[in-house]
Scaffold this active site. Structure first.
Site, PDB file in Angstrom:
ATOM      1  CE1 TYR A  70      -3.967   2.394   1.269  1.00  9.38           C
ATOM      2  CE2 TYR A  70      -1.688   3.944   2.316  1.00  9.38           C
ATOM      3  CZ  TYR A  70      -3.093   3.268   1.586  1.00  9.38           C
ATOM      4  OH  TYR A  70      -4.082   5.101   1.216  1.00  9.38           O
TER       5      TYR A  70
ATOM      6  CD  GLU B  90      -6.028   4.034  -0.845  1.00  6.25           C
ATOM      7  OE1 GLU B  90      -5.942   5.033  -0.615  1.00  6.25           O
ATOM      8  OE2 GLU B  90      -7.069   4.034  -1.655  1.00  6.25           O
TER       9      GLU B  90
END
Length: 380
Positions: free
Chosen positions: A101, A189
């Site tokens: 992530y 993101e």
């Protein structure tokens, strides 16, 4: 302004962030051509701005052309999570060894930018975020960007293997920061950031949110604004001057005041339920706003029950009651509605609503508990 995945990945490509090969299509006819050009297998991904697409069936691996076309037709025809699917991204699948992530966002409390990294990505990131040991947060200097020391700490935290992976991570973070600044983002993101079979890094998904106040500086985003780049219900609510954010639960919330709205969602969670939305009708609500709020919340396909939690300070409860009655006359409301009205003119409001099918409760806790029971089909 939120961007769809395919729009965000185009930006990633412009900033040299690796993405899988793929094509966005707006019809089944276009999909057939895309599948032939990409080859099999393919991943078929619904382009909606709701989270949790994978768990809801919005991301499907197809090993044959028939399987891929069935997935495309299903998504275009049925939609996803109550949202119409107007575009589908067809991509090459990534055979991966790990899911990571990576994101950059605005930390409002510290008035700074923060980079977040986790060795646990994909659908597990929400669980990982609850464990401080699984997330590395680093404050970024808005002028200097990501420093060498931060890049080294990030590579070590993500357990990068060798100089090549460290160099790739460095390039991705630096380019993501550059994109964030140059495009006036509030969020950029990558989740998941794949480590593929060749140990190379690839952005498996992309989420980019542009600051609405900066759109005027970016003519390149003007066409995107016309492509319904936000949730349609959120767009409609904004036009009606309602503060609405769609979520994934089954209990629709209509509340006056942001603080009470947050507390209402908390007490729903406390009793084991899941809020379907945040909706603040404001402190001086007219009956028309209440009617529109009911229409918007009840039109979300996943809502099983609506909880109206009104505390009359500035707002008058009798006006809220008038809006409820107006909605019941004009709209085909089949969804159960639990109502708690307290404060200014609450007695008059309750008298107005007597004899209706509404489920009246006198406390916030009882109302929330009742709504949770109805959402689970356990109301007695």
């Amino acid at each position: 302004m939120k961007l769809y995945e395919y729009q965000a990945k185009r930006l990633f490509s412009e900033y040299s962030i690796p993405v899988p090969g793929g094509r966005v299509v707006f019809s089944a006819v276009e999909a057939e051509s895309a599948i032939e050009s990409l080859g099999l297998p393919v991943v078929v991904k619904a382009q909606v701005l709701a989270g949790g697409r994978g768990k809801a069936g919005g991301i499907r691996l197809a090993g044959s052309k028939d399987e891929a076309m069935d997935a495309v037709r299903s998504l275009f025809g049925e939609g996803l999570k109550g949202v119409a699917v107007k575009s589908v991204l067809i991509e090459e699948p990534i055979r991966y060894r790990r899911e990571l992530y990576c994101s950059i966002s605005v930390a409002r409390a510290s008035k700074s930018l923060v980079a977040m990294l986790s060795p646990v990505g994909g659908v597990e990131i929400e669980d990982a975020a609850a464990d401080p040991g699984k997330v590395l947060r680093q404050t970024l200097d808005i002028e200097g960007g990501v420093t060498g020391g931060q890049l080294r700490r990030g590579a070590s935290f993500l357990r990068m293997e060798g100089d090549l992976q460290e160099k790739e991570l460095s390039d991705i973070l630096s380019n993501l920061f550059r994109l964030f600044i140059e495009k006036d983002c509030s969020l950029a993101e990558i989740n998941p950031l794949f480590v593929d079979e060749k140990s190379l890094l690839v952005a498996g998904d992309a989420k980019v949110v542009i600051d609405d106040n900066a759109i005027f500086r970016h003519g390149e985003f003007s066409p995107l604004a016309g492509q319904e780049a936000v949730d349609p219900l959120e767009t409609e609510a904004r036009k009606k001057k309602l503060s609405y954010v769609r979520m994934g639960g089954s209990i629709g919330c209509i509340v006056n005041g942001a603080g009470l709205a947050m507390a209402t969602m908390d007490i729903i969670k406390f009793y084991g339920g899941d809020p379907a939305n945040f909706l603040d009708i404001g402190g001086a609500s007219r009956s028309e706003q209440v009617r529109e709020a009911l229409r918007i919340v009840s039109s979300s396909g996943n809502v099983k029950v609506v909880l109206m939690n009104i505390f009359g300070g500035i707002v008058r409860c009798d006006r809220v009651a008038a809006g409820i009655l107006e909605a019941m006359r004009e709209l085909d409301l089949s969804t159960p509605i639990v109502v708690r009205l307290e404060g200014t003119n609450s007695r008059e409001a309750r008298e107005m609503l007597e004899g209706t099918e509404l489920i009246m409760e006198t406390s916030m806790a009882r109302a929330a508990k009742r709504a949770v029971e109805i959402s689970r089909g356990r109301d007695k």
